[in-house]
Design a protein around this motif. Structure first.
Motif, PDB file in Angstrom:
ATOM      1  N   GLY A 479       0.721  -1.226   0.279  1.00  0.00           N
ATOM      2  CA  GLY A 479       0.174   0.020  -0.228  1.00  0.00           C
ATOM      3  C   GLY A 479       0.802   1.420  -0.139  1.00  0.00           C
ATOM      4  O   GLY A 479       0.168   2.356  -0.214  1.00  0.00           O
ATOM      5  N   PHE A 542      -9.374   5.012   2.787  1.00  0.00           N
ATOM      6  CA  PHE A 542      -8.549   3.500   3.054  1.00  0.00           C
ATOM      7  C   PHE A 542      -9.542   2.814   3.747  1.00  0.00           C
ATOM      8  O   PHE A 542      -9.489   2.632   5.037  1.00  0.00           O
ATOM      9  CB  PHE A 542      -7.299   3.618   3.919  1.00  0.00           C
ATOM     10  N   ASN A 549      -4.569  -1.794  -0.659  1.00  0.00           N
ATOM     11  CA  ASN A 549      -4.203  -0.417  -1.073  1.00  0.00           C
ATOM     12  C   ASN A 549      -3.957   0.488   0.369  1.00  0.00           C
ATOM     13  O   ASN A 549      -3.612   1.455   0.238  1.00  0.00           O
ATOM     14  CB  ASN A 549      -5.417   0.239  -1.601  1.00  0.00           C
ATOM     15  N   ALA A 550      -4.108  -0.210   1.500  1.00  0.00           N
ATOM     16  CA  ALA A 550      -4.019   0.540   2.754  1.00  0.00           C
ATOM     17  C   ALA A 550      -2.394   0.847   2.947  1.00  0.00           C
ATOM     18  O   ALA A 550      -1.810  -0.129   2.649  1.00  0.00           O
ATOM     19  CB  ALA A 550      -4.532  -0.403   3.674  1.00  0.00           C
TER      20      ALA A 550
END
Length: 649
Positions: A479, A542, A549-550
């Motif tokens: 991420g 998020f 994707n965090a």
């Protein structure tokens, strides 16, 4: 603080020793300088100039690495970041480049540095991050030398030139800004070069300069050109290069060109054979360079004018009163050098009176017996301050104003201040003034340079070095990194370069003008939305179910971390504070940003889901297992040392 103070005391002692040692050396070498009878141009000793540049460059390299603070986003985002994208294939281009408001001429320098580093195989994080600073240190060293030459040109004195060099090295704003990768810094150096070769008017035409003018060149025009190192074509070319780097340079060069057009006897030659060809060449070079980098055909200067002047787009980044440069900007930048430079300019009035009341034969006979006192001889007494006034007036037209825009006004001010110190130094009755003025300069400039260059806003740049180290050790997850700060508060990919050429994923809060982003005027941008309600913004950007994707690392200021919504989000995600860096003692443009915080939540091989506690527990278990194995091993009978070691384990 004590070590920093001691280092600056050593610097002051070094400057004093260098000044005293070079007094005899430069004076002896320049005494060997010759005057060309055909052109009247004074040809100095190249060795002395090279030695001076080497000293200034060494000082500026030290300066480049000593300045660790953040000043303005353009230092990183409009130079090295763009060059990094061109050379290595990744990097962020801000909206100005998409709109064609910026030219690549300045970026070419840093692209060359990156290309050289890649070709030599030394393109590591440190070289890519600080290589542009070293290149800028060389440019700043050239600026110091040109300030030296400008003072010699105006005052016809090596003492004035040496004092001007001292002023340039001691000036707090030069220390703070000259080694930063702003286009304004290159603009200032090119402008100073143009001023060195500019055909200034001089009260000494036909009289005091007769010794430097041949009989066939004794006319008014030739005498004015031959005084010092005047070369109008070179001056116009350097002015064109300055406008190529920063189109706003035309705002203060236009009055100079207009004055020269009125003053010169060769108006057609100046306008049609010098200005027009160089103008066309400058525009053509800019279009060619921009096309090579962007594969687009555009005139950056024209687009810059349309957006900032006709559309008023510069106001999106803040507006100031029309008198801001005069009442705040210039006094803050030039400080104590302003009154000293003013007295230096006034010394030219005495030169005018002397010439008007004395014939050339009297001056010649006097020069055989005693050296004349130092005074402003290479220009009319008001012209040095006119240069600063043109810069202030030209930039005051725009609503958006910044301290760095005044960089071109600093070298002529310092040159005139050096001349004043030389005037006082050569007059036995006023020599005490020179000593007091030097003490005043050191007492006012060193504290400002030390504090602003080392402490004030010092958290964001070192934070990037730490993040780059995390990335090299595989501690940054898929991420990437999220910068929960006002937009462009840190460097970007140019400080996160990896030898693998694989970019580190990074997110930051965007803040383009409304007209560029397609928002209605006054509508909030992404950064405004975040700071208005940061907790819900993070939850929306998020979400918990989107683990890939965090971010693995989050950078923010301490004030943001105290928001209840932000604290809750950090806790839910398993973030722990990794670094807590000092940033500033007081606010600049916004609420107090005292510390920069780096939070991390997963650090093992870039995989998400493992918290810092889990990693530390795992490492501790491994260490305990190794210790138990050593303790359980049979005694080797070497002595008490082994017994103590086993007990410690």
């Amino acid at each position: 603080i004590i070590l920093e103070f001691v280092s600056f005391v050593k610097f002051a002692y070094f400057v004093r020793c260098w000044f005293l040692s070079s007094h005899h050396y430069v004076g002896r070498r320049t005494a060997m300088a010759r005057v060309s009878p055909s052109s009247g141009t004074r040809v100095g000793d190249a060795h002395a100039t090279s030695r001076l540049f080497a000293q200034c460059f060494a000082f500026r390299v030290l300066n480049a690495f000593a300045v660790r603070t953040y000043f303005n986003a353009d230092e990183f985002w409009q130079g090295p970041e763009v060059a990094h994208r061109f050379v290595f294939g990744y990097g962020h281009l801000t909206w100005e480049w998409e709109r064609g408001l910026r030219g690549y001429a300045h970026v070419t320098i840093f692209a060359a540095v990156f290309k050289l580093a890649a070709w030599l195989g030394v393109d590591n994080t440190f070289v890519i991050a600080w290589g542009p600073r070293v290149a800028q240190a060389a440019i700043a060293g050239v600026g110091d030398v040109l300030t030296h030459q400008l003072a010699r040109r105006w005052f016809q004195s090596d003492t004035a030139a040496r004092y001007a060099t001292f002023c340039s090295l001691a000036c707090w704003f030069n220390w703070f800004c000259a080694v930063r990768t702003f286009s304004n810094c290159l603009e200032a150096v090119l402008t100073t070069g143009a001023l060195v070769y500019w055909p200034w008017g001089t009260p000494a035409v036909g009289t005091a300069s007769d010794a430097n003018v041949s009989k066939e060149d004794s006319g008014k025009e030739n005498a004015r050109k031959n005084f010092g190192t005047a070369n109008r074509v070179v001056a116009v070319a350097l002015a064109g290069a300055s406008c190529l780097v920063r189109p706003t340079a035309g705002l203060y060069f236009f009055p100079l060109f207009l004055t020269e057009l009125i003053r010169t006897d060769t108006k057609i030659k100046f306008l049609c054979l010098e200005c027009v060809p160089i103008l066309c060449g400058t525009i053509g070079a800019g279009v060619a360079i921009d096309f090579y980098f962007s594969k687009k055909v555009y005139v950056a200067g024209w687009n810059f004018f349309l957006f900032n002047v006709l559309e008023g787009g510069s106001a999106a980044y803040g507006t100031h009163a029309w008198h801001w440069y005069l009442t705040q900007g210039y006094p803050a930048v030039a400080t104590v050098f302003i009154p000293i430079a003013f007295f230096g300019c006034l010394s030219g009035r005495n030169t005018t009176r002397t010439i008007q009341s004395s014939g050339s034969s009297t001056l010649k006979s006097a020069s055989k017996h005693a050296s004349p006192p130092v005074s402003l001889r290479g220009a009319f007494w008001w012209e040095p301050f006119l240069v600063a006034a043109y810069t202030i007036a030209g930039h005051s037209i725009a609503k958006h104003k910044e301290f760095r825009f005044l960089m071109p006004a600093v070298p002529p001010t310092l040159a005139a201040a050096g001349g004043c110190l030389a005037v006082w130094h050569r007059d036995p009755a006023k020599k005490w003034r020179a000593k007091k003025a030097v003490s005043l300069i050191l007492l006012t400039q060193i504290p400002a340079a030390a504090y602003l260059g080392w402490w004030h806003q010092s958290g964001t740049v070192p934070a990037m070095g730490m993040l780059a180290n995390f990335a090299q050790n595989g501690k940054v997850g898929a991420g990437g990194i999220f910068f929960a700060t006002p937009c462009h508060q840190t460097p970007f990919h140019s400080f996160m370069h990896q030898r693998s050429r694989v970019p580190v994923r990074m997110h930051f809060l965007e803040c383009p003008p409304a007209s560029v982003a397609g928002r209605t005027e006054g509508a909030p941008d992404e950064a405004d939305l975040f700071f208005a309600n940061p907790g819900p913004f993070l939850q929306s950007k998020f979400p918990l179910h989107d683990e890939h994707n965090a971010p693995s690392h989050v950078v923010m200021f301490d004030g943001t971390s105290r928001d209840p919504g932000v604290a809750q989000w950090l806790d839910e995600r398993g973030f722990a504070m990794k670094k807590n860096l000092f940033h500033a003692h007081f606010a600049v443009d916004r609420e107090l940003q005292a510390r920069v915080l780096i939070f991390a939540r997963q650090v093992v091989d870039g995989r998400a889901g493992e918290t810092l506690e889990e990693e530390l527990t795992e490492e501790l278990e491994e260490d305990l297992e190794e210790a138990e194995q050593e303790v359980a091993a049979p005694e080797r009978g070497v002595g008490s040392g082994d017994v103590s070691h086993r007990a410690e384990l």
